[in-house]
Each structure stands twice: as C-alpha cells, then as structure tokens.
Design an enzyme around this catalytic site. Structure first.
Site, PDB file in Angstrom:
ATOM      1  CE  LYS A  13      -6.552   8.462  37.697  1.00 17.54           C
ATOM      2  NZ  LYS A  13      -6.589   7.545  36.546  1.00 17.54           N
ATOM      3  NE  ARG A  88     -13.136   9.461  36.807  1.00 13.47           N
ATOM      4  CZ  ARG A  88     -12.275   8.603  37.317  1.00 13.47           C
ATOM      5  NH1 ARG A  88     -11.634   8.831  38.411  1.00 13.47           N
ATOM      6  NH2 ARG A  88     -12.043   7.498  36.698  1.00 13.47           N
ATOM      7  NE  ARG A 127      -6.420  -1.611  37.682  1.00 14.30           N
ATOM      8  CZ  ARG A 127      -6.908  -0.383  37.592  1.00 14.30           C
ATOM      9  NH1 ARG A 127      -6.191   0.626  38.028  1.00 14.30           N
ATOM     10  NH2 ARG A 127      -8.071  -0.178  37.046  1.00 14.30           N
ATOM     11  NE  ARG A 160     -10.672  -0.848  39.449  1.00 15.16           N
ATOM     12  CZ  ARG A 160     -10.253   0.404  39.299  1.00 15.16           C
ATOM     13  NH1 ARG A 160      -9.187   0.831  39.960  1.00 15.16           N
ATOM     14  NH2 ARG A 160     -10.890   1.229  38.487  1.00 15.16           N
ATOM     15  NE  ARG A 171     -12.326   2.162  34.202  1.00 11.27           N
ATOM     16  CZ  ARG A 171     -11.317   1.417  34.638  1.00 11.27           C
ATOM     17  NH1 ARG A 171     -11.264   0.138  34.326  1.00 11.27           N
ATOM     18  NH2 ARG A 171     -10.387   1.945  35.379  1.00 11.27           N
TER      19      ARG A 171
HETATM   20  P1  AP5 Z   1      -2.934   2.223  38.358  1.00 16.61           P
HETATM   21  O1  AP5 Z   1      -1.969   2.943  39.236  1.00 16.61           O
HETATM   22  O2  AP5 Z   1      -3.895   1.312  39.009  1.00 16.61           O
HETATM   23  O3  AP5 Z   1      -3.696   3.266  37.401  1.00 16.61           O
HETATM   24  P2  AP5 Z   1      -4.781   4.365  37.714  1.00 16.61           P
HETATM   25  O4  AP5 Z   1      -4.440   5.564  36.911  1.00 16.61           O
HETATM   26  O5  AP5 Z   1      -4.952   4.549  39.194  1.00 16.61           O
HETATM   27  O6  AP5 Z   1      -6.050   3.664  37.073  1.00 16.61           O
HETATM   28  P3  AP5 Z   1      -7.543   3.509  37.577  1.00 16.61           P
HETATM   29  O7  AP5 Z   1      -8.174   2.516  36.648  1.00 16.61           O
HETATM   30  O8  AP5 Z   1      -7.610   3.187  39.038  1.00 16.61           O
HETATM   31  O9  AP5 Z   1      -8.125   4.880  37.315  1.00 16.61           O
HETATM   32  P4  AP5 Z   1      -9.552   5.199  37.064  1.00 16.61           P
HETATM   33  O10 AP5 Z   1      -9.432   6.662  37.058  1.00 16.61           O
HETATM   34  O11 AP5 Z   1     -10.236   4.585  35.933  1.00 16.61           O
HETATM   35  O12 AP5 Z   1     -10.297   4.468  38.275  1.00 16.61           O
HETATM   36  P5  AP5 Z   1     -10.907   5.000  39.636  1.00 16.61           P
HETATM   37  O13 AP5 Z   1     -10.692   3.980  40.643  1.00 16.61           O
HETATM   38  O14 AP5 Z   1     -10.501   6.405  39.901  1.00 16.61           O
HETATM   39  O15 AP5 Z   1      -2.088   1.421  37.266  1.00 16.61           O
HETATM   40  C1  AP5 Z   1      -2.703   0.607  36.295  1.00 16.61           C
HETATM   41  C2  AP5 Z   1      -1.832  -0.643  36.003  1.00 16.61           C
HETATM   42  O16 AP5 Z   1      -0.613  -0.217  35.370  1.00 16.61           O
HETATM   43  C3  AP5 Z   1      -1.389  -1.417  37.258  1.00 16.61           C
HETATM   44  O17 AP5 Z   1      -1.393  -2.779  36.979  1.00 16.61           O
HETATM   45  C4  AP5 Z   1       0.024  -0.887  37.541  1.00 16.61           C
HETATM   46  O18 AP5 Z   1       0.804  -1.848  38.206  1.00 16.61           O
HETATM   47  C5  AP5 Z   1       0.541  -0.585  36.143  1.00 16.61           C
HETATM   48  N1  AP5 Z   1       1.456   0.570  36.087  1.00 16.61           N
HETATM   49  C6  AP5 Z   1       1.317   1.764  36.737  1.00 16.61           C
HETATM   50  N2  AP5 Z   1       2.342   2.604  36.418  1.00 16.61           N
HETATM   51  C7  AP5 Z   1       3.134   1.928  35.534  1.00 16.61           C
HETATM   52  C8  AP5 Z   1       4.351   2.270  34.828  1.00 16.61           C
HETATM   53  N3  AP5 Z   1       4.950   3.470  34.959  1.00 16.61           N
HETATM   54  N4  AP5 Z   1       4.875   1.345  33.992  1.00 16.61           N
HETATM   55  C9  AP5 Z   1       4.277   0.113  33.849  1.00 16.61           C
HETATM   56  N5  AP5 Z   1       3.124  -0.269  34.490  1.00 16.61           N
HETATM   57  C10 AP5 Z   1       2.573   0.635  35.318  1.00 16.61           C
HETATM   58  O19 AP5 Z   1     -12.470   5.069  39.241  1.00 16.61           O
HETATM   59  C11 AP5 Z   1     -13.234   3.902  39.022  1.00 16.61           C
HETATM   60  C12 AP5 Z   1     -14.669   4.283  38.740  1.00 16.61           C
HETATM   61  O20 AP5 Z   1     -15.222   4.987  39.879  1.00 16.61           O
HETATM   62  C13 AP5 Z   1     -14.888   5.247  37.570  1.00 16.61           C
HETATM   63  O21 AP5 Z   1     -14.958   4.572  36.336  1.00 16.61           O
HETATM   64  C14 AP5 Z   1     -16.213   5.911  37.971  1.00 16.61           C
HETATM   65  O22 AP5 Z   1     -17.312   5.083  37.705  1.00 16.61           O
HETATM   66  C15 AP5 Z   1     -16.076   6.046  39.474  1.00 16.61           C
HETATM   67  N6  AP5 Z   1     -15.462   7.345  39.860  1.00 16.61           N
HETATM   68  C16 AP5 Z   1     -14.276   7.518  40.512  1.00 16.61           C
HETATM   69  N7  AP5 Z   1     -14.013   8.827  40.682  1.00 16.61           N
HETATM   70  C17 AP5 Z   1     -15.051   9.502  40.127  1.00 16.61           C
HETATM   71  C18 AP5 Z   1     -15.356  10.885  39.963  1.00 16.61           C
HETATM   72  N8  AP5 Z   1     -14.517  11.838  40.413  1.00 16.61           N
HETATM   73  N9  AP5 Z   1     -16.496  11.212  39.317  1.00 16.61           N
HETATM   74  C19 AP5 Z   1     -17.350  10.261  38.865  1.00 16.61           C
HETATM   75  N10 AP5 Z   1     -17.128   8.946  38.975  1.00 16.61           N
HETATM   76  C20 AP5 Z   1     -15.991   8.560  39.609  1.00 16.61           C
END
Ligand code: AP5
Ligand code: ZN
Length: 216
Positions: A13, A88, A127, A160, A171
């Site tokens: 994402k 989410r 990552r 992270r 997660r």
């Molecule tokens: P990356 O692009 O970083 O993946 P992502 O989907 O953004 O993963 P996140 O871990 O950031 O999502 P998340 O939803 O858990 O975390 P968030 O920060 O929102 O890619 C991942 C890896 O794969 C990278 O190394 C990349 O290079 C590689 N990659 C990407 N695409 C690829 C491809 N096509 N092929 C090969 N490799 C590839 O949330 C973190 C925390 O915040 C949550 O756990 C929660 O505690 C809190 N939080 C955030 N939003 C909310 C909400 N709305 N409600 C409640 N709590 C929340």
C-alpha cells in the site's frame, strides 16, 4: 479522485501510494505514518498509539476517526485524497461514509491489493523504512544503500518496531479479523478494484492506473 488503499500489512500500500500520489496529484494520508510521526515527536497521541502499534493491535476507532476527519478538512484535500491504511474496521468505514456524505463527497474507488500470507511475512520482516521521508525499501532488493541512507532524502533507514516476526503474525491475524470484512463492504457498494500484489511494483502500478482511467 477520492481513493482508498486496502490490503493486508505488507501488500504494498505504502509503495503504491508513493507512485499514485505523484500520478494523480492528491495528498497521501497514511494513518500509520501519522502515528509513527506522533511517536517520534513523543506527543500524547504518539504515546497512546505506540502501545497498540508495538503489539500489532489497532489504535481505537474513535482516535483514528477523529484524526482522519481533521485531516480531510484541510484545503489540500479539496482536489481529492488517497487514504492508505484507513479505514481498517467496519466502524471506521461507516464513520468515513457518514463524514463524506455530510460533506457532499464520495469515494471514487477502493484499491484492494491481494498478496499471499507467506509472501507478506517475508516482505515485512525484510522491510526497511526512511525515518525522515517514509520511503520504503526491502533488504533483498536494496541491500547496499538500505543499511545506510535513504536514496531519496539522505535520511536514516531503519526497521519498524512492528516488523519483527511475532508482531507481524499478530498484525496479519488482526487484519483477517477486523479489516478483511471491508472487502465485502466495498464490494457491496460496487467500489472495489482488486489487484494481484505479487506482480512487480511497476506492473501493479500500471494495472491500478489503467483501472482508474476514466474515473473521477
Ligand atoms: P509496503 O508498501 O511498505 O506495504 P504496506 O501495505 O504499506 O504495509 P504496512 O505494513 O505499512 O501496512 P500496515 O497496514 O500494517 O501498516 P500501517 O503503517 O498502516 O511494502 C512492504 C514491503 O514489500 C516493502 O519492503 C516493499 O519494498 C515490498 N514490496 C511492496 N510491493 C512489492 C511488490 N509488488 N513486489 C515485491 N516487493 C514489494 O499501520 C501500522 C500500525 O498503525 C497498525 O498496526 C495499527 O496499530 C496502527 N494503525 C494504522 N492505521 C490504523 C487504523 N486505520 N486503525 C487503527 N490502527 C491503525
Ligand atoms: Zn528518505
């Protein structure tokens, strides 16, 4: 364009968001990035969010919803927005719907990125992220630079706190229980566009752009 990026942790994402906001000239609103910035600054929000994030749990809905509403009222969102990591939970999606209706706006499309769980596990534990600009890397593809500085801004690249194997498993479980139901939620509203997130980063991006052509 009022877009939502949906998908499990590690689906790509954040990676696609970086490309999409350039292409469509809309602000990138990542709730994860907002919380990480608050943690870094040590604000009361950061202190509260950290407790949940470090254990792989979701931050309570009322906290997240308040922050997103406030952000969406800023003037740069008038031309559109890209929500990454929000909503989410079903209550978050309901709150967003209510807010957009009140403001005479609607979602253009929900971009759902689908990836197998074994692949997600590998992606997340490998990552690395820039502390300064939030650019995303992976140790297998960018090893030489990744361990030192960010290609884009020279900032420090780090792992992270929630990318350890134990927290990643938690997660993924939380995703299945609380976020996956949103796939049906948006399917029922005829807004869902699903993409194979195991294709290459540019291929996923091109497919998303093609699917968004003609939408406003
Ligand atoms: P990356 O692009 O970083 O993946 P992502 O989907 O953004 O993963 P996140 O871990 O950031 O999502 P998340 O939803 O858990 O975390 P968030 O920060 O929102 O890619 C991942 C890896 O794969 C990278 O190394 C990349 O290079 C590689 N990659 C990407 N695409 C690829 C491809 N096509 N092929 C090969 N490799 C590839 O949330 C973190 C925390 O915040 C949550 O756990 C929660 O505690 C809190 N939080 C955030 N939003 C909310 C909400 N709305 N409600 C409640 N709590 C929340
Ligand atoms: Zn950077």
């Amino acid at each position: 364009m009022n877009l939502i990026l949906l998908g499990p942790p590690g689906a790509g994402k954040g990676t696609q968001a970086e490309l999409l906001v350039k292409r469509f000239a809309v602000p990138h609103i990542s709730t994860g990035d907002i919380f990480r910035a608050a943690v870094k600054e040590g604000t009361p929000l950061g202190v509260e969010a950290k407790r949940y994030m470090d254990s792989g749990q979701l931050v309570p809905d009322e906290v997240v919803v308040g922050i997103v509403k406030e952000r969406l009222l800023k003037s740069d969102c008038e031309k559109g927005f890209l929500l990454d990591g929000f909503p989410r939970t079903v209550p978050q999606a309901n709150a967003l719907d209510g807010f957009l209706t009140e403001n005479g706006r609607q979602i253009t499309a929900v971009i759902n990125i689908d990836v197998d769980f074994e692949v997600l596990l590998k992606r997340l534990t490998g990552r690395r992220v820039c502390r300064n600009c939030a650019a995303v890397y992976h140790i297998e593809t960018k090893r030489s630079k990744v361990e030192t500085v960010c290609d884009k801004c020279g900032g420090e690249v780090y792992q992270r706190a929630d990318d350890t194997p134990e927290t990643v498993s938690k997660r993924l479980q939380v995703y299945q229980e609380q976020t996956e139901p949103l796939i049906r939620y948006y399917e029922a509203k005829n807004l869902l566009l699903t993409f194979d997130g195991q294709k290459s980063i540019p291929d996923v991006f091109e497919e998303i752009c093609r699917a968004l052509e003609g939408k406003k």
